[in-house]
Design an enzyme around this catalytic site. Structure first.
Site, PDB file in Angstrom:
ATOM      1  N   TYR A  41     -12.103  14.836  23.500  1.00 50.95           N
ATOM      2  CA  TYR A  41     -12.066  14.549  24.932  1.00 50.95           C
ATOM      3  C   TYR A  41     -11.651  15.797  25.700  1.00 50.95           C
ATOM      4  O   TYR A  41     -10.536  16.277  25.537  1.00 50.95           O
ATOM      5  CB  TYR A  41     -11.063  13.409  25.150  1.00 50.95           C
ATOM      6  CG  TYR A  41     -10.938  12.871  26.559  1.00 50.95           C
ATOM      7  CD1 TYR A  41     -11.998  12.886  27.456  1.00 50.95           C
ATOM      8  CD2 TYR A  41      -9.737  12.312  26.984  1.00 50.95           C
ATOM      9  CE1 TYR A  41     -11.861  12.372  28.739  1.00 50.95           C
ATOM     10  CE2 TYR A  41      -9.586  11.788  28.261  1.00 50.95           C
ATOM     11  CZ  TYR A  41     -10.653  11.832  29.133  1.00 50.95           C
ATOM     12  OH  TYR A  41     -10.507  11.319  30.397  1.00 50.95           O
ATOM     13  N   CYS A  97      18.962  -8.579 -15.708  1.00 48.40           N
ATOM     14  CA  CYS A  97      20.270  -8.817 -16.325  1.00 48.40           C
ATOM     15  C   CYS A  97      20.575 -10.299 -16.490  1.00 48.40           C
ATOM     16  O   CYS A  97      21.653 -10.670 -16.936  1.00 48.40           O
ATOM     17  CB  CYS A  97      21.367  -8.147 -15.507  1.00 48.40           C
ATOM     18  SG  CYS A  97      21.661  -8.964 -13.938  1.00 48.40           S
ATOM     19  N   ASP A 109      -7.561   7.629  12.988  1.00 48.64           N
ATOM     20  CA  ASP A 109      -6.253   6.990  12.882  1.00 48.64           C
ATOM     21  C   ASP A 109      -5.189   8.053  12.623  1.00 48.64           C
ATOM     22  O   ASP A 109      -4.871   8.374  11.487  1.00 48.64           O
ATOM     23  CB  ASP A 109      -6.291   5.968  11.730  1.00 48.64           C
ATOM     24  CG  ASP A 109      -5.155   4.984  11.847  1.00 48.64           C
ATOM     25  OD1 ASP A 109      -4.465   4.991  12.881  1.00 48.64           O
ATOM     26  OD2 ASP A 109      -4.966   4.200  10.904  1.00 48.64           O
ATOM     27  N   CYS A 139      20.286 -10.337  -6.720  1.00 48.33           N
ATOM     28  CA  CYS A 139      21.020 -10.418  -7.977  1.00 48.33           C
ATOM     29  C   CYS A 139      22.442  -9.982  -7.638  1.00 48.33           C
ATOM     30  O   CYS A 139      22.654  -8.860  -7.148  1.00 48.33           O
ATOM     31  CB  CYS A 139      20.405  -9.480  -9.005  1.00 48.33           C
ATOM     32  SG  CYS A 139      21.515  -9.218 -10.390  1.00 48.33           S
ATOM     33  N   LYS A 161     -13.064   6.234  15.634  1.00 53.16           N
ATOM     34  CA  LYS A 161     -11.699   6.152  16.169  1.00 53.16           C
ATOM     35  C   LYS A 161     -10.749   6.635  15.074  1.00 53.16           C
ATOM     36  O   LYS A 161     -10.484   5.916  14.109  1.00 53.16           O
ATOM     37  CB  LYS A 161     -11.369   4.717  16.586  1.00 53.16           C
ATOM     38  CG  LYS A 161     -10.035   4.609  17.285  1.00 53.16           C
ATOM     39  CD  LYS A 161      -9.849   3.229  17.884  1.00 53.16           C
ATOM     40  CE  LYS A 161      -8.612   3.110  18.744  1.00 53.16           C
ATOM     41  NZ  LYS A 161      -7.399   3.617  18.180  1.00 53.16           N
ATOM     42  N   CYS A 181      17.873 -13.131 -12.639  1.00 50.06           N
ATOM     43  CA  CYS A 181      17.459 -11.730 -12.523  1.00 50.06           C
ATOM     44  C   CYS A 181      16.645 -11.312 -13.750  1.00 50.06           C
ATOM     45  O   CYS A 181      17.095 -11.510 -14.888  1.00 50.06           O
ATOM     46  CB  CYS A 181      18.707 -10.845 -12.388  1.00 50.06           C
ATOM     47  SG  CYS A 181      18.305  -9.099 -12.364  1.00 50.06           S
ATOM     48  N   CYS A 224      23.935  -4.643 -13.354  1.00 51.49           N
ATOM     49  CA  CYS A 224      22.486  -4.806 -13.381  1.00 51.49           C
ATOM     50  C   CYS A 224      21.836  -3.405 -13.340  1.00 51.49           C
ATOM     51  O   CYS A 224      22.033  -2.652 -12.381  1.00 51.49           O
ATOM     52  CB  CYS A 224      22.078  -5.649 -12.176  1.00 51.49           C
ATOM     53  SG  CYS A 224      20.330  -5.928 -12.081  1.00 51.49           S
ATOM     54  N   GLU A 226     -18.311   6.873  18.956  1.00 55.28           N
ATOM     55  CA  GLU A 226     -17.573   7.846  18.145  1.00 55.28           C
ATOM     56  C   GLU A 226     -16.653   7.136  17.175  1.00 55.28           C
ATOM     57  O   GLU A 226     -16.350   5.963  17.360  1.00 55.28           O
ATOM     58  CB  GLU A 226     -16.633   8.677  19.037  1.00 55.28           C
ATOM     59  CG  GLU A 226     -17.311   9.578  19.963  1.00 55.28           C
ATOM     60  CD  GLU A 226     -16.329  10.172  20.961  1.00 55.28           C
ATOM     61  OE1 GLU A 226     -15.113   9.930  20.860  1.00 55.28           O
ATOM     62  OE2 GLU A 226     -16.811  10.866  21.843  1.00 55.28           O
ATOM     63  N   LYS A 254     -12.076  -2.393  17.134  1.00 53.55           N
ATOM     64  CA  LYS A 254     -11.229  -2.235  15.941  1.00 53.55           C
ATOM     65  C   LYS A 254     -11.874  -2.957  14.770  1.00 53.55           C
ATOM     66  O   LYS A 254     -12.251  -4.126  14.892  1.00 53.55           O
ATOM     67  CB  LYS A 254      -9.850  -2.848  16.196  1.00 53.55           C
ATOM     68  CG  LYS A 254      -8.990  -2.041  17.132  1.00 53.55           C
ATOM     69  CD  LYS A 254      -8.290  -0.928  16.367  1.00 53.55           C
ATOM     70  CE  LYS A 254      -7.080  -0.417  17.087  1.00 53.55           C
ATOM     71  NZ  LYS A 254      -5.837  -0.981  16.762  1.00 53.55           N
TER      72      LYS A 254
END
Ligand code: IVH
Length: 674
Positions: A234, A417, A125, A432, A123, A414, A438, A121, A320
């Site tokens: 199930y 700035c 998620d 930064c 699986k 950065c 900024c 079957e 898996k």
């Protein structure tokens, strides 16, 4: 009154009308959810549903147990009841290779000397759920929890259209449980996240988180709006009268459950692998996520013989899938500056197909990861999709490295700035330090300040950016100096939206102290810490003057937080902002009188319309006492419309169109337990 009595149905008429509406609505539901055909418009459906709800309230004795009104949710719960599972909810052993599967097969065959048939079957998620049916009626739905006990989420599960409230006629056991997975389809997830983004709410990272986050909400009316679905896999019970798992799935489908038709009976590990290989590819065409394959011994007698270990059945195992990997060319790196100033590198890649989507960007997390990968521009990198939406780079194909390619060095300044970046000891990220100038930090701070759990000002990311670009705001205190004549200059702003925004800013002045403290965005001061600080010190002056020792005395406050607080209050810019906020009327102390009301409506917005048994002002006061917010106009951000007598039809129509919960005065009192 006379008119109402005049039109009042007699009992027989009411019963007949309830029967007709129930069956018609069920028919529309069935056609919509199982055949994807809409027989009537949403509005027409809602009108009929409202009529049925009204009649059921008046004549509860005639309401059907599987009435479609149950699918829209009901009262808000305070908490979930913990329920002990009658049959423990176990997990499955995991395998990752053909050898592991061969070992499983050998263990099974060692125990069983007759021939073995397996069922393969998908699986799913999502989030595991156990749903109990007694005499064909859904009576309880419980999450897995710790396997021995879980949360009773019946009201929420009842809103999932694909899980029957009442089974079809058939030979189902009188009392049994069926287990399965609650999921969000990929399409549903994409739409749902899009809507969230539009109204400034945080998007979910993946459909699994969205499904499990939704089922754990206390407001089933809200759950009803989420695009949840479920696959059942199930059947559990004492007297099932069934001989094998495959038959139980066929029966479950007959009784009305959504069971996938992808399950297959096989006889060997080779066939199991054919199934695995097929779905490893074909899973990209499914409209929901699977993370592997489940293999179960089919025969119930054999299952019993094999039994269970402490954690999982010996008769089943999961395989898996390996996360799918592809190779892409690294074109460039963007550096994003967040609200806290943390700089995150994001790789731009040549477009590649990965797990059914086109990927152009991948996360690189931080400077250490770039270094450990020894990344060069133009490299061919291995990209993998984990549980999160953004894929990650997990390695470099060194054989494909171009000669003379340039090494990637983390930026030193950065990108926004140009301040020199700093890295604190023990921290993975570069920051930064230019907190007050900024741009993304200023905007991020304001976005945080106006957030729902903070001051709850009705302002999204786009408005914050526009206010910043027009130089109307440079810090959170500037919000309280905004004028209508400024706001009207913003694109898309009209008289009404300006009034709404100003009204929302005005009502944020009554934000309770603990939320305001959280809103300031002091590093490491989250919702809980802010609450603890507010309760302990009671006002901002006490926190400001607290020594490190005094701060450390408070529950949950460690050195890192204490240091951050001391640093924050030592900065004159912060003190100036707080002073301005105080001058504008914001509350920097615990409100003693509102303390006696629980925060049951925190973060919820209400539009109040019509006439009530008490004055409108009283109703508004109650809402605000319990932490809620009153707004004047209905929008997609409104949580409730509190409808009194003679509520305007236009408002009603708008609320229905936007799928906003419409509650009566009685419902409202129930919400706050008075
Ligand atoms: S059977 C006693 N079948 O995977 C065996 N589980 O790791 C009960 N799951 O908790 C589980 N798809 O949440 C089974 N077709 C499937 C499944 C499945 C997903 C989940 C389930 C379980 C977990 C085990």
């Amino acid at each position: 009154m006379f008119l109402i009595n005049f039109y009042r149905m007699d009992q027989l008429q009411a019963k007949q009308r309830i029967d007709i509406l129930t069956s018609e609505l069920e028919n529309y539901n069935n056609s919509y959810y199982n055949k994807s055909i809409s027989l009537i418009t949403d509005f027409e459906f809602d009108v009929l549903l409202l009529e049925l709800q009204g009649l059921e309230k008046q004549y509860p004795q005639y309401a059907h147990i599987d009435s479609p009104t149950q699918r829209v949710g009901g009262d808000i719960q305070k908490d979930f009841t913990t329920v002990k599972h009658k049959y423990r909810m176990l997990s499955l052993g995991n395998t990752y290779s053909k050898e592991d599967l061969q070992d499983f097969d050998s263990r099974v065959r060692k125990e069983i000397d007759t021939s073995i048939e397996y069922v393969c079957e998908l699986k799913y998620d999502g989030l595991a759920i156990g749903v109990r049916y007694q005499n064909g009626i859904m009576t309880q739905a419980v999450t897995r929890g710790d396997g021995s006990q879980g949360d009773d989420v019946t009201a929420n599960v009842k809103t999932i259209r694909s899980i029957p409230l009442k089974l079809k006629e058939g030979d189902y056991p009188a009392d049994f449980e069926i287990r399965g997975e609650i999921i969000m389809t990929l399409n549903g997830f994409a739409e749902f996240n899009k809507k969230r983004k539009k109204i400034g709410k945080q998007e979910f990272a993946n459909p699994r988180n969205a499904a499990s986050g939704s089922i754990k909400m206390l407001d089933s009316k809200e759950v009803a709006k989420r695009p949840l679905d479920a696959y059942l896999y199930y059947v559990v019970g004492d007297d099932l009268n069934l001989s094998n798992h495959y038959q139980s799935l066929e029966k479950a489908a007959e009784w009305g459950f959504k069971v996938s038709d992808t399950s297959r009976k096989v006889n060997s590990v080779e066939e199991i692998f054919e199934y695995i290989n097929y779905w490893d590819k074909a899973r990209n065409d499914l409209d929901f996520e699977i993370d592997g394959i489940v293999i179960k011994v089919n025969n119930f007698v054999q299952q019993k013989q094999l039994g269970f270990t402490a954690k999982s059945p010996r008769w089943a195992i999961s395989y898996k899938f390996k996360a799918e990997q592809v190779v892409a060319e690294l074109l460039s790196i963007d550096y994003q500056v967040g609200r806290t100033g943390a700089v995150t590198p994001v790789a731009n890649l040549s477009p590649i197909q990965l797990a059914g989507t086109t990927v152009k960007r991948a996360s690189l997390h931080n400077a250490d990861i770039i270094k450990s990968l020894d990344l060069h521009f133009g490299d061919f990198v291995k990209v993998e999709k984990g549980g999160e939406i953004i894929p990650k780079i997990i390695g470099v194909e060194l054989s494909k490295r171009k000669t003379n390619s340039k090494e990637v060095n983390f930026i030193t300044h950065c990108p926004e700035c140009n301040s020199e970046l700093v890295r604190e000891e023990g921290e993975a990220a570069f920051y930064c330090p230019n907190v007050y100038q900024c741009p993304p930090q200023i905007k991020g701070n304001i976005e945080h300040f106006v957030g729902r759990k903070m001051t709850d000002i009705n302002m999204g990311e786009a408005t914050v950016a526009a206010l910043f670009d027009k130089k109307f705001v440079r810090n959170v205190a500037d919000l309280y100096d905004l004028k209508g004549s400024d706001l009207i200059k913003l694109e898309g702003f009209k008289h009404k939206s300006v009034t709404n925004l100003l009204e929302s800013i005005e009502s944020s002045k009554s934000t309770p102290f603990e939320r305001l403290l959280f809103a300031l965005g002091i590093r490491f001061v989250g919702e809980t810490v802010a609450k603890k600080l507010a309760q302990h010190f009671e006002n901002i002056d006490m926190i400001k003057s607290a020594t490190s020792m005094e701060l450390l005395m408070v529950d949950d406050i460690g050195e890192r937080i204490a240091e951050s607080l001391i640093e924050y209050f030592a900065n004159p810019i912060n003190l100036e902002i707080i002073k301005r906020l105080q001058d504008r009327g914001l509350q920097f102390e615990i409100q003693k009188n509102s303390e006696s009301f629980p925060d049951l409506l925190q973060g919820q917005s209400f539009v109040v319309s019509g006439k009530f048994t008490v004055s409108r002002d009283e109703i508004k006061q109650i809402i605000s006492n319990f932490g809620g917010k009153v707004i004047s106009a209905i929008s997609s951000k409104t949580d409730y419309v509190l409808a009194g007598d003679k509520m305007g039809p236009a408002k009603l129509k708008k609320a229905e169109k936007l799928e906003i919960n419409i509650i009566s005065e009685d419902d409202f009192y129930k919400l706050i337990n008075i």
